[in-house]
Design a protein around this motif. Structure first.
Motif, PDB file in Angstrom:
ATOM      1  N   ALA A 772      46.243 -43.373 -31.928  1.00  0.00           N
ATOM      2  CA  ALA A 772      45.101 -44.267 -31.727  1.00  0.00           C
ATOM      3  C   ALA A 772      45.089 -44.948 -30.367  1.00  0.00           C
ATOM      4  O   ALA A 772      44.045 -45.414 -29.924  1.00  0.00           O
ATOM      5  CB  ALA A 772      45.077 -45.334 -32.814  1.00  0.00           C
ATOM      6  N   LEU A 773      46.225 -45.018 -29.686  1.00  0.00           N
ATOM      7  CA  LEU A 773      46.324 -45.811 -28.466  1.00  0.00           C
ATOM      8  C   LEU A 773      46.699 -44.936 -27.280  1.00  0.00           C
ATOM      9  O   LEU A 773      47.676 -44.187 -27.330  1.00  0.00           O
ATOM     10  CB  LEU A 773      47.377 -46.910 -28.638  1.00  0.00           C
ATOM     11  CG  LEU A 773      47.655 -47.780 -27.410  1.00  0.00           C
ATOM     12  CD1 LEU A 773      46.425 -48.604 -27.040  1.00  0.00           C
ATOM     13  CD2 LEU A 773      48.854 -48.693 -27.665  1.00  0.00           C
ATOM     14  N   SER A 774      45.920 -45.058 -26.194  1.00  0.00           N
ATOM     15  CA  SER A 774      46.257 -44.401 -24.937  1.00  0.00           C
ATOM     16  C   SER A 774      46.253 -45.430 -23.821  1.00  0.00           C
ATOM     17  O   SER A 774      45.444 -46.368 -23.813  1.00  0.00           O
ATOM     18  CB  SER A 774      45.276 -43.266 -24.615  1.00  0.00           C
ATOM     19  OG  SER A 774      43.983 -43.780 -24.369  1.00  0.00           O
ATOM     20  N   LEU A 775      47.178 -45.254 -22.876  1.00  0.00           N
ATOM     21  CA  LEU A 775      47.323 -46.162 -21.741  1.00  0.00           C
ATOM     22  C   LEU A 775      47.219 -45.348 -20.454  1.00  0.00           C
ATOM     23  O   LEU A 775      47.753 -44.232 -20.373  1.00  0.00           O
ATOM     24  CB  LEU A 775      48.669 -46.883 -21.795  1.00  0.00           C
ATOM     25  CG  LEU A 775      48.966 -47.665 -23.069  1.00  0.00           C
ATOM     26  CD1 LEU A 775      50.396 -48.181 -23.054  1.00  0.00           C
ATOM     27  CD2 LEU A 775      47.977 -48.820 -23.245  1.00  0.00           C
ATOM     28  N   SER A 776      46.541 -45.914 -19.441  1.00  0.00           N
ATOM     29  CA  SER A 776      46.339 -45.203 -18.181  1.00  0.00           C
ATOM     30  C   SER A 776      46.585 -46.139 -17.017  1.00  0.00           C
ATOM     31  O   SER A 776      46.300 -47.344 -17.091  1.00  0.00           O
ATOM     32  CB  SER A 776      44.907 -44.651 -18.083  1.00  0.00           C
ATOM     33  OG  SER A 776      44.573 -43.840 -19.180  1.00  0.00           O
ATOM     34  N   TYR A 815      43.501 -50.257  -7.405  1.00  0.00           N
ATOM     35  CA  TYR A 815      44.493 -49.904  -8.422  1.00  0.00           C
ATOM     36  C   TYR A 815      44.057 -50.500  -9.759  1.00  0.00           C
ATOM     37  O   TYR A 815      43.564 -51.638  -9.817  1.00  0.00           O
ATOM     38  CB  TYR A 815      45.870 -50.425  -8.034  1.00  0.00           C
ATOM     39  CG  TYR A 815      46.382 -49.845  -6.734  1.00  0.00           C
ATOM     40  CD1 TYR A 815      47.074 -48.638  -6.715  1.00  0.00           C
ATOM     41  CD2 TYR A 815      46.148 -50.502  -5.523  1.00  0.00           C
ATOM     42  CE1 TYR A 815      47.531 -48.095  -5.529  1.00  0.00           C
ATOM     43  CE2 TYR A 815      46.601 -49.960  -4.324  1.00  0.00           C
ATOM     44  CZ  TYR A 815      47.292 -48.759  -4.334  1.00  0.00           C
ATOM     45  OH  TYR A 815      47.743 -48.223  -3.149  1.00  0.00           O
ATOM     46  N   TYR A 816      44.262 -49.730 -10.836  1.00  0.00           N
ATOM     47  CA  TYR A 816      43.771 -50.190 -12.129  1.00  0.00           C
ATOM     48  C   TYR A 816      44.700 -49.743 -13.258  1.00  0.00           C
ATOM     49  O   TYR A 816      45.523 -48.826 -13.110  1.00  0.00           O
ATOM     50  CB  TYR A 816      42.363 -49.653 -12.379  1.00  0.00           C
ATOM     51  CG  TYR A 816      42.272 -48.151 -12.466  1.00  0.00           C
ATOM     52  CD1 TYR A 816      42.472 -47.476 -13.664  1.00  0.00           C
ATOM     53  CD2 TYR A 816      41.961 -47.395 -11.326  1.00  0.00           C
ATOM     54  CE1 TYR A 816      42.391 -46.100 -13.749  1.00  0.00           C
ATOM     55  CE2 TYR A 816      41.874 -46.019 -11.387  1.00  0.00           C
ATOM     56  CZ  TYR A 816      42.081 -45.369 -12.605  1.00  0.00           C
ATOM     57  OH  TYR A 816      42.005 -44.000 -12.671  1.00  0.00           O
ATOM     58  N   ALA A 817      44.544 -50.404 -14.405  1.00  0.00           N
ATOM     59  CA  ALA A 817      45.202 -50.030 -15.648  1.00  0.00           C
ATOM     60  C   ALA A 817      44.163 -50.098 -16.766  1.00  0.00           C
ATOM     61  O   ALA A 817      43.313 -50.995 -16.780  1.00  0.00           O
ATOM     62  CB  ALA A 817      46.373 -50.970 -15.951  1.00  0.00           C
ATOM     63  N   LYS A 818      44.248 -49.123 -17.685  1.00  0.00           N
ATOM     64  CA  LYS A 818      43.293 -49.048 -18.779  1.00  0.00           C
ATOM     65  C   LYS A 818      44.039 -48.899 -20.100  1.00  0.00           C
ATOM     66  O   LYS A 818      45.152 -48.368 -20.149  1.00  0.00           O
ATOM     67  CB  LYS A 818      42.362 -47.828 -18.625  1.00  0.00           C
ATOM     68  CG  LYS A 818      41.494 -47.802 -17.401  1.00  0.00           C
ATOM     69  CD  LYS A 818      40.650 -46.531 -17.405  1.00  0.00           C
ATOM     70  CE  LYS A 818      39.783 -46.423 -16.172  1.00  0.00           C
ATOM     71  NZ  LYS A 818      38.969 -45.174 -16.167  1.00  0.00           N
ATOM     72  N   ALA A 819      43.375 -49.327 -21.151  1.00  0.00           N
ATOM     73  CA  ALA A 819      43.872 -49.103 -22.508  1.00  0.00           C
ATOM     74  C   ALA A 819      42.691 -48.716 -23.381  1.00  0.00           C
ATOM     75  O   ALA A 819      41.595 -49.282 -23.251  1.00  0.00           O
ATOM     76  CB  ALA A 819      44.559 -50.343 -23.059  1.00  0.00           C
ATOM     77  N   ARG A 820      42.937 -47.743 -24.275  1.00  0.00           N
ATOM     78  CA  ARG A 820      41.903 -47.324 -25.216  1.00  0.00           C
ATOM     79  C   ARG A 820      42.508 -47.279 -26.613  1.00  0.00           C
ATOM     80  O   ARG A 820      43.571 -46.698 -26.825  1.00  0.00           O
ATOM     81  CB  ARG A 820      41.349 -45.951 -24.866  1.00  0.00           C
ATOM     82  CG  ARG A 820      40.254 -45.475 -25.833  1.00  0.00           C
ATOM     83  CD  ARG A 820      39.859 -44.032 -25.593  1.00  0.00           C
ATOM     84  NE  ARG A 820      39.362 -43.856 -24.240  1.00  0.00           N
ATOM     85  CZ  ARG A 820      38.938 -42.677 -23.773  1.00  0.00           C
ATOM     86  NH1 ARG A 820      38.979 -41.597 -24.538  1.00  0.00           N
ATOM     87  NH2 ARG A 820      38.512 -42.579 -22.538  1.00  0.00           N
ATOM     88  N   PHE A 821      41.801 -47.900 -27.548  1.00  0.00           N
ATOM     89  CA  PHE A 821      42.267 -47.929 -28.932  1.00  0.00           C
ATOM     90  C   PHE A 821      41.141 -47.430 -29.818  1.00  0.00           C
ATOM     91  O   PHE A 821      40.011 -47.939 -29.762  1.00  0.00           O
ATOM     92  CB  PHE A 821      42.674 -49.344 -29.340  1.00  0.00           C
ATOM     93  CG  PHE A 821      43.173 -49.448 -30.741  1.00  0.00           C
ATOM     94  CD1 PHE A 821      44.428 -48.954 -31.086  1.00  0.00           C
ATOM     95  CD2 PHE A 821      42.392 -50.022 -31.738  1.00  0.00           C
ATOM     96  CE1 PHE A 821      44.891 -49.042 -32.391  1.00  0.00           C
ATOM     97  CE2 PHE A 821      42.844 -50.119 -33.042  1.00  0.00           C
ATOM     98  CZ  PHE A 821      44.108 -49.625 -33.367  1.00  0.00           C
ATOM     99  N   THR A 822      41.418 -46.411 -30.614  1.00  0.00           N
ATOM    100  CA  THR A 822      40.426 -45.878 -31.540  1.00  0.00           C
ATOM    101  C   THR A 822      40.777 -46.288 -32.955  1.00  0.00           C
ATOM    102  O   THR A 822      41.949 -46.392 -33.323  1.00  0.00           O
ATOM    103  CB  THR A 822      40.355 -44.343 -31.444  1.00  0.00           C
ATOM    104  OG1 THR A 822      41.638 -43.800 -31.716  1.00  0.00           O
ATOM    105  CG2 THR A 822      39.915 -43.911 -30.050  1.00  0.00           C
ATOM    106  N   PHE A 823      39.744 -46.523 -33.746  1.00  0.00           N
ATOM    107  CA  PHE A 823      39.963 -46.984 -35.119  1.00  0.00           C
ATOM    108  C   PHE A 823      38.849 -46.476 -36.029  1.00  0.00           C
ATOM    109  O   PHE A 823      37.843 -45.955 -35.569  1.00  0.00           O
ATOM    110  CB  PHE A 823      40.035 -48.511 -35.178  1.00  0.00           C
ATOM    111  CG  PHE A 823      38.858 -49.210 -34.579  1.00  0.00           C
ATOM    112  CD1 PHE A 823      37.778 -49.592 -35.374  1.00  0.00           C
ATOM    113  CD2 PHE A 823      38.807 -49.498 -33.213  1.00  0.00           C
ATOM    114  CE1 PHE A 823      36.676 -50.242 -34.822  1.00  0.00           C
ATOM    115  CE2 PHE A 823      37.714 -50.150 -32.660  1.00  0.00           C
ATOM    116  CZ  PHE A 823      36.649 -50.511 -33.463  1.00  0.00           C
TER     117      PHE A 823
END
Length: 823
Positions: A772-776, A815-823
């Motif tokens: 469910a969780l991805s980090l970039s 520069y960036y950071a991302k997070a994606r959470f699916t539910f």
């Protein structure tokens, strides 16, 4: 069907011909054998979901063709299909749709602006080097309304109010189809350069939460400093619900906050400013602001379908945005004529403000009726822009002057009713049924402006510039309300003439209440020459109706001239008596002849390549004339029209013709490689525009530069993506071609500079931490590249060391950071 017919005519022959063709098509349809009562499986998927699933390796296209089974592999014209994943990863520091399109499409240019008035708040985009208002934008296949703001101070898109791509939420996108070909015969006005169709998210279940944080970190050589600014935070959430067996509702909300950036250099004090102690104290400081505007915005969308019966659906979708932004204007020095030291003892730098509100709502019914698939829709869009300035002055009002002003209101409206019908038609001699489509459209467009605060344009009793600095505001006489009604009808026939030869023909007629008629046609074809190898081509006529803003916009700058007398410089509508006296004529539609020829090669399912060459000839392009002024003009206009003090006038005019020639190359390979799955691609765009001004044209050097050399003639995008296990790595290298800047300061002083090509590297690493969780993490312009430094005559005395023209921008590495959470 001849493609040499005149595009514009006031004679009824074109409409009669179209009615005759529509009647013949109906006869063919009645004589055809009966087909199934509902859409085909491919057609239903495209209808219900806005197109084929992004998971499909060869999606069914819904843009640029009325055929229901045309895929990317057998498209008759060049089409780019961008997936949701592609768009989300490419949004970059802007976090916007247009920035993603520029990163992914070499033919798409989205130049930055700074110290450019309204263009700081609404940026214009180009396709194939043409004008921003020569590309048609659709959402779920329905025409998108334009921005309300008229850009008068921008380099790209001066005098236009095109669609603002960034009013469409990034998280709402399911996929995007970009037609790189003229499509006026299918969609009407504006599709000279092509069509961008944004298809909204149609997932029937599940939710998704995205967050991102980033900032610019750059070594800024003009000042020798390391800068951290432009801090950006964004978040979006969406969720889908199944409604019955096939229906759904998807809705989402997103917000973004971005701080301003500043890439100004050290001030050298312009020579026309007095060398007083207070003014000299500003030398060596960073008094100006060259960079991104500060932005806060909220956006929302919904997209839904409700099954009414087996063959009938109701659907609706919409987008909404509220965006507030703050741009920069030129610095006013402590002892400048434009300053009051009792209010600003150290000088001041005005800030322009924009409050942008945008809404689109569409509802419709579609399904099967007799042997036809129908789509009946009502679409409404509107954009409102409130323009202001703060940290400013109206010096002529003295110490009583406000420091914040409302400069004017701008409004744009579009309401359209469409009926589209499609069916299969058996044609003698063809092994497969042809696809017949026809439809009608009724549309109303409106453009509205309202005056600013009285103090924003007032002429006070004190010595000094009149009106708000970095303004002035619209005056009551400038306020306008314009509207037009459009009725259009089209006919489209697509067929497989043989197993290896497909063709499509389209004819459209539009009637505009304010300028006349337009008839357009298109013929496209594709011939398979060998396994996986095909030749394709198209010829078409297209048009762009003059916008209501170009027909009706009015703007007045009032100031004190020689001897302290008031003078005005006015931008006038072409139908005003003064403009008529000075040579203005009714604006004609821009008309084009487009031709393209291309090769496609797909030797296997892993590799594909396309090469398309094109030429676009545009007649009667609309530009803003140079200022008409001269000794005696004010006296003449006062004696003839009773309006005193007008020292200069300009207006919109059909001033020139252009010819754009170019080529687009797209090649990609996907397959297994070292350690995982690979996707490699190279996309390139080449174009060149030549200008032929009309004999009586009053077009300046800067406008000619904008049309020919101000955007890159070529761009290359090389992308490598690797996926193995829980990791996905992405690298994108972009080569932005050279651009040229021309300033015309009068008296033969025309500083000119060509900026060299520049390379840009973008990288991203994504880790699928859980299901469910991805980090970039990633970087845009990771090597911190800048354009060529501007020469002294263009750098404005050290304050603007980098120009806005190059697509690499002038902010450095992000520069960036991302997070994606699916539910």
């Amino acid at each position: 069907m001849s493609l040499t017919m005149p595009l514009l005519t006031r004679r009824p022959t074109a409409l009669a011909s179209l009615i005759l063709l529509l009647g013949s098509a109906s006869v063919l349809a009645q004589e055809a054998p009966q087909t199934s009562s509902g859409p085909t499986s491919a057609g239903r998927e495209a209808s219900a979901n806005g197109g084929a699933s992004a998971r499909n390796l060869d999606p069914v296209l819904v843009t640029g063709t009325r055929a229901r089974d045309r895929t990317l592999a057998d498209s008759l014209i060049p089409v780019d299909v961008l997936s949701r994943e592609d768009v989300l990863r490419a949004a970059g520091p802007d976090g916007t749709l247009a920035a993603a399109l520029q990163a992914l499409l070499p033919s798409f240019n989205f130049p930055r602006q700074s110290n450019s008035g309204g263009a700081d708040h609404v940026r214009a985009a180009q396709l194939r080097g043409l004008s921003p208002d020569q590309v048609l934008v659709l959402v779920n296949g329905k025409r998108r309304h334009t921005s309300a703001l008229v850009n008068l101070e921008s380099k790209t898109g001066k005098g236009t109010n095109p669609v603002d791509f960034n009013t469409i939420p990034l998280s709402a996108v399911q996929r995007i189809e970009v037609v790189r070909d003229g499509a006026g015969a299918q969609y009407g006005s504006d599709a000279i350069a092509g069509v961008v169709n944004i298809i909204l998210d149609d997932r029937r279940s599940g939710g998704e939460l995205n967050t991102e944080a980033g900032l610019f970190h750059t070594d800024f050589k003009p000042t020798g400093r390391t800068i951290n600014d432009g801090q950006t935070q964004s978040a979006s959430v969406s969720h889908g619900w199944a409604l019955g067996e096939r229906g759904f509702l998807r809705a989402g909300l997103e917000g973004l906050h971005r701080n301003a950036t500043n890439r100004s250099g050290f001030d050298e004090l312009p020579p026309w400013e007095d060398s007083t102690p207070d003014n000299l104290a500003t030398v060596g400081q960073r008094n100006y602001a060259a960079g991104e505007p500060a932005t806060r915005q909220w956006q929302a969308f919904f997209n839904g379908v409700l099954e009414l019966s087996t063959d009938q659906q109701a659907y609706a979708f919409g987008t909404w945005q509220q965006r507030r932004s703050t741009g920069a204007a030129y610095y006013r020095y402590p002892d400048a004529w434009a300053n009051l030291k009792d209010i600003y003892p150290n000088g001041y730098r005005p800030q322009t403000t924009g409050d942008n509100r945008d809404l689109q709502i569409a509802v419709g019914l579609r399904g099967a009726w007799a042997d036809w698939d129908y789509d009946l829709s009502l679409n409404h869009g509107q954009n409102d822009f409130d323009y202001g300035v703060r940290q400013s002055l109206n010096t002529s009002l003295g110490d009583t002057s406000p420091t914040r002003f409302h400069l004017g209101d701008f409004g744009s409206r579009l309401t359209a009713l469409n009926l589209d019908l499609t069916r299969s038609v058996a044609v003698p001699g063809l092994s497969r049924p042809a696809t017949l489509a026809w439809g009608v459209e009724g549309r109303e467009d409106r453009f509205i402006t309202g005056a600013g605060d009285a103090a924003s344009y007032a002429v006070g009793p004190f010595d000094g510039p009149t009106g708000a600095q970095a303004g002035p505001g619209l005056q009551p006489d400038d306020a306008t309300r314009r509207s037009r009604r459009v009725i259009g009808a089209y006919l489209d026939l697509s067929a497989d003439l043989t197993r290896d030869w497909q063709a499509e023909a389209a004819l459209r007629h539009d009637h505009y209440s304010d300028f006349g008629n337009a008839t357009t046609a298109k013929l496209s074809t594709r011939l398979a020459l060998a396994q996986g190898f095909a030749l394709r081509g198209a010829v078409s006529s297209n048009f762009r109706a003059p916008s209501l803003a170009q027909r009706g916009f009015s703007f007045t700058v009032t100031d004190r001239g020689d001897g302290g007398e008031l003078s005005q410089v006015r931008t006038l509508p072409v139908d005003s008596p003064i403009a008529r006296y000075l040579g203005a004529q009714d604006l004609k539609a821009e008309t084009s002849r487009n031709a393209s020829i291309g090769l496609t090669w797909q030797p296997d399912r892993h590799w594909s390549a396309t090469l398309d060459a094109y030429t676009i000839r545009v007649k009667n392009r609309i530009t803003l004339s140079q200022r008409i002024s001269g000794d005696g003009l004010a006296a003449t206009l006062e004696s003839l029209f009773g309006v005193p003090g007008i020292d200069g006038v300009n207006f919109f005019t059909n001033a020139l013709d252009t010819r754009t020639r170019g080529a687009d190359l797209v090649t990609q390979w996907t397959g297994a490689g070292p350690g995982g799955q690979w996707r490699l691609s190279w996309a390139a765009s080449f174009n060149r525009t030549k200008v032929r001004p009309h004999a009586d044209a009053n077009v300046g050097l800067e406008e000619l530069n904008t049309l020919t050399d101000a955007s890159p003639r070529q761009r290359h995008i090389l992308t490598a993506q690797w996926q193995g296990g829980a990791w996905t790595l992405l690298s994108r290298v972009t080569r932005h071609g050279s651009t040229t800047r021309v300033f015309d300061f009068g008296d033969g002083f025309v500083p000119t500079q060509t900026y060299a090509p520049v390379w840009q590297l973008d990288v991203e690493a994504q880790w699928q931490a859980t299901r469910a969780l991805s980090l970039s993490v990633g970087a845009v312009n990771a090597t911190d590249r800048y354009p060529t430094r501007s020469i002294a005559d263009i750098a404005y005395y050290g304050n603007f060391p980098y120009d806005v023209l190059s697509p690499v921008g002038f902010n450095g590495a992000f520069y960036y950071a991302k997070a994606r959470f699916t539910f």
